[in-house]
Motif scaffolding. Sequence first.
Motif, PDB file in Angstrom:
ATOM      1  N   LEU A   3       4.424   6.248 -10.097  1.00  0.00           N
ATOM      2  CA  LEU A   3       4.146   7.559  -9.506  1.00  0.00           C
ATOM      3  C   LEU A   3       3.652   8.796 -10.687  1.00  0.00           C
ATOM      4  CD1 LEU A   3       7.530   7.599  -7.433  1.00  0.00           C
ATOM      5  CD2 LEU A   3       5.093   7.578  -6.544  1.00  0.00           C
ATOM      6  N   ARG A   4       3.892   8.201 -12.012  1.00  0.00           N
ATOM      7  CA  ARG A   4       3.456   9.128 -13.216  1.00  0.00           C
ATOM      8  C   ARG A   4       1.961   8.629 -13.262  1.00  0.00           C
ATOM      9  NH1 ARG A   4       8.367   7.632 -15.628  1.00  0.00           N
ATOM     10  NH2 ARG A   4       7.047   5.824 -16.882  1.00  0.00           N
ATOM     11  N   GLY A   5       1.199   7.738 -12.396  1.00  0.00           N
ATOM     12  CA  GLY A   5      -0.319   7.726 -12.603  1.00  0.00           C
ATOM     13  C   GLY A   5      -0.569   6.456 -13.536  1.00  0.00           C
ATOM     14  N   GLU A   6       0.662   5.708 -13.884  1.00  0.00           N
ATOM     15  CA  GLU A   6       0.145   4.733 -14.890  1.00  0.00           C
ATOM     16  C   GLU A   6       0.094   3.268 -14.027  1.00  0.00           C
ATOM     17  OE1 GLU A   6       3.185   6.301 -18.540  1.00  0.00           O
ATOM     18  OE2 GLU A   6       3.911   4.583 -16.988  1.00  0.00           O
ATOM     19  N   ALA A  55       0.754  -1.254   0.119  1.00  0.00           N
ATOM     20  CA  ALA A  55       0.088  -0.130   0.150  1.00  0.00           C
ATOM     21  C   ALA A  55       0.687   1.145  -0.179  1.00  0.00           C
ATOM     22  CB  ALA A  55      -0.849   0.124   1.129  1.00  0.00           C
ATOM     23  N   LEU A  56       0.702   1.984  -1.175  1.00  0.00           N
ATOM     24  CA  LEU A  56       1.732   3.217  -1.364  1.00  0.00           C
ATOM     25  C   LEU A  56       0.812   4.370  -0.938  1.00  0.00           C
ATOM     26  CD1 LEU A  56       3.741   1.993  -4.419  1.00  0.00           C
ATOM     27  CD2 LEU A  56       4.452   2.125  -2.185  1.00  0.00           C
ATOM     28  N   VAL A  57       1.132   5.156   0.050  1.00  0.00           N
ATOM     29  CA  VAL A  57       0.099   6.343   0.438  1.00  0.00           C
ATOM     30  C   VAL A  57       0.992   7.476  -0.341  1.00  0.00           C
ATOM     31  CG1 VAL A  57      -0.765   7.736   2.102  1.00  0.00           C
ATOM     32  CG2 VAL A  57      -0.811   5.501   2.534  1.00  0.00           C
ATOM     33  N   ILE A  58       0.410   8.168  -1.380  1.00  0.00           N
ATOM     34  CA  ILE A  58       1.050   9.083  -1.983  1.00  0.00           C
ATOM     35  C   ILE A  58       0.405  10.518  -1.756  1.00  0.00           C
ATOM     36  CG2 ILE A  58       1.686  10.049  -4.230  1.00  0.00           C
ATOM     37  CD1 ILE A  58       1.725   7.179  -5.252  1.00  0.00           C
ATOM     38  N   ASP A  59       0.961  11.340  -1.151  1.00  0.00           N
ATOM     39  CA  ASP A  59       0.485  12.757  -0.784  1.00  0.00           C
ATOM     40  C   ASP A  59       0.956  13.584  -1.873  1.00  0.00           C
ATOM     41  OD1 ASP A  59      -0.014  15.355   0.115  1.00  0.00           O
ATOM     42  OD2 ASP A  59       1.069  15.149   1.842  1.00  0.00           O
ATOM     43  N   ARG A  60       0.187  13.978  -3.188  1.00  0.00           N
ATOM     44  CA  ARG A  60       0.906  14.631  -4.204  1.00  0.00           C
ATOM     45  C   ARG A  60       0.758  16.099  -3.784  1.00  0.00           C
ATOM     46  NH1 ARG A  60       1.791  11.174  -8.172  1.00  0.00           N
ATOM     47  NH2 ARG A  60       0.642   9.365  -8.352  1.00  0.00           N
ATOM     48  N   GLN A  61       0.011  16.722  -3.105  1.00  0.00           N
ATOM     49  CA  GLN A  61       0.068  18.032  -2.887  1.00  0.00           C
ATOM     50  C   GLN A  61       1.321  18.384  -2.157  1.00  0.00           C
ATOM     51  OE1 GLN A  61      -3.400  19.190  -0.565  1.00  0.00           O
ATOM     52  NE2 GLN A  61      -3.823  20.866  -2.319  1.00  0.00           N
ATOM     53  N   GLY A  62       1.595  17.584  -1.139  1.00  0.00           N
ATOM     54  CA  GLY A  62       2.902  17.922  -0.362  1.00  0.00           C
ATOM     55  C   GLY A  62       4.213  17.101  -1.072  1.00  0.00           C
ATOM     56  N   ARG A  75      10.399  12.500   0.021  1.00  0.00           N
ATOM     57  CA  ARG A  75      10.013  13.359  -1.131  1.00  0.00           C
ATOM     58  C   ARG A  75      10.076  12.590  -2.507  1.00  0.00           C
ATOM     59  NH1 ARG A  75      11.937  19.132  -1.203  1.00  0.00           N
ATOM     60  NH2 ARG A  75      12.703  18.428  -3.160  1.00  0.00           N
ATOM     61  N   LEU A  76       9.032  12.907  -3.209  1.00  0.00           N
ATOM     62  CA  LEU A  76       8.936  12.146  -4.681  1.00  0.00           C
ATOM     63  C   LEU A  76      10.117  12.540  -5.572  1.00  0.00           C
ATOM     64  CD1 LEU A  76       5.173  12.574  -5.121  1.00  0.00           C
ATOM     65  CD2 LEU A  76       6.360  10.429  -4.722  1.00  0.00           C
ATOM     66  N   ASP A  77      10.646  13.784  -5.319  1.00  0.00           N
ATOM     67  CA  ASP A  77      11.668  14.152  -6.283  1.00  0.00           C
ATOM     68  C   ASP A  77      13.136  13.663  -5.576  1.00  0.00           C
ATOM     69  OD1 ASP A  77      11.785  15.982  -4.097  1.00  0.00           O
ATOM     70  OD2 ASP A  77      11.813  17.710  -5.328  1.00  0.00           O
ATOM     71  N   ALA A  78      13.260  12.991  -4.563  1.00  0.00           N
ATOM     72  CA  ALA A  78      14.487  12.781  -3.931  1.00  0.00           C
ATOM     73  C   ALA A  78      14.441  11.322  -3.587  1.00  0.00           C
ATOM     74  CB  ALA A  78      14.899  13.889  -3.141  1.00  0.00           C
ATOM     75  N   LEU A  79      13.850  10.273  -4.138  1.00  0.00           N
ATOM     76  CA  LEU A  79      13.590   8.944  -3.362  1.00  0.00           C
ATOM     77  C   LEU A  79      15.013   8.318  -3.130  1.00  0.00           C
ATOM     78  CD1 LEU A  79      10.657   7.664  -5.253  1.00  0.00           C
ATOM     79  CD2 LEU A  79      10.828   8.239  -2.833  1.00  0.00           C
ATOM     80  N   PRO A  80      15.291   7.471  -2.155  1.00  0.00           N
ATOM     81  CA  PRO A  80      16.462   7.085  -1.892  1.00  0.00           C
ATOM     82  C   PRO A  80      16.878   5.575  -2.486  1.00  0.00           C
ATOM     83  CG  PRO A  80      14.816   6.571  -0.060  1.00  0.00           C
ATOM     84  CD  PRO A  80      14.334   7.506  -1.188  1.00  0.00           C
TER      85      PRO A  80
END
Length: 160
Positions: free
Chosen positions: A134-137, A11-18, A113-118
């Motif tokens: 993460l691109r919605g696909e 289960a991946l909880v994604i906070d797109r606004q944040g 952060r989505l733009d700095a995943l480890p």
Amino acid sequence: MTVPAKLLCLALVIDRQGGRILLGHKLRGIGMGKIVGLGGHLEPGETARAAAARELEEESGLVVPEAALVEVARVWFDFASPDWPPFDVAVFTADTWTGEIRDCDEIEPAWYRLDALPWERMWDDNRIWLPHVLRGEAVDTRIGYDLSGERVVSVQLTVR
């Protein structure tokens, strides 16, 4: 003789606004030391969606209703090591939740952060299928790992 796949869920909880995603530092078991998605096994008679909601709450304290979980990927893992069975993983995302994250004995959840995943601390396969999600696909993926279970050696990926 073919070994049946073990069905698991994420289960991946994604906070797109944040601009963030909930992952966790694995403290024990398979993947110990890695940054992983939250999830795990299915209880007898449990659906993958129900298991994803339950595992998410157990591992993080966040509550996501089953109806808010969207299946976005199916990832099949083949391992060269005879010690590991194949895994069939149903991956769900959610963008709504209640509660505050808290640690458990298996995982330390945290927002990344989505733009700095480890990526270097995650399973090798994540760099292949997770960017699509993460691109919605939505994707179906078959991943083959080497004997060490550390490096991907084969990939079949279909975007749905």
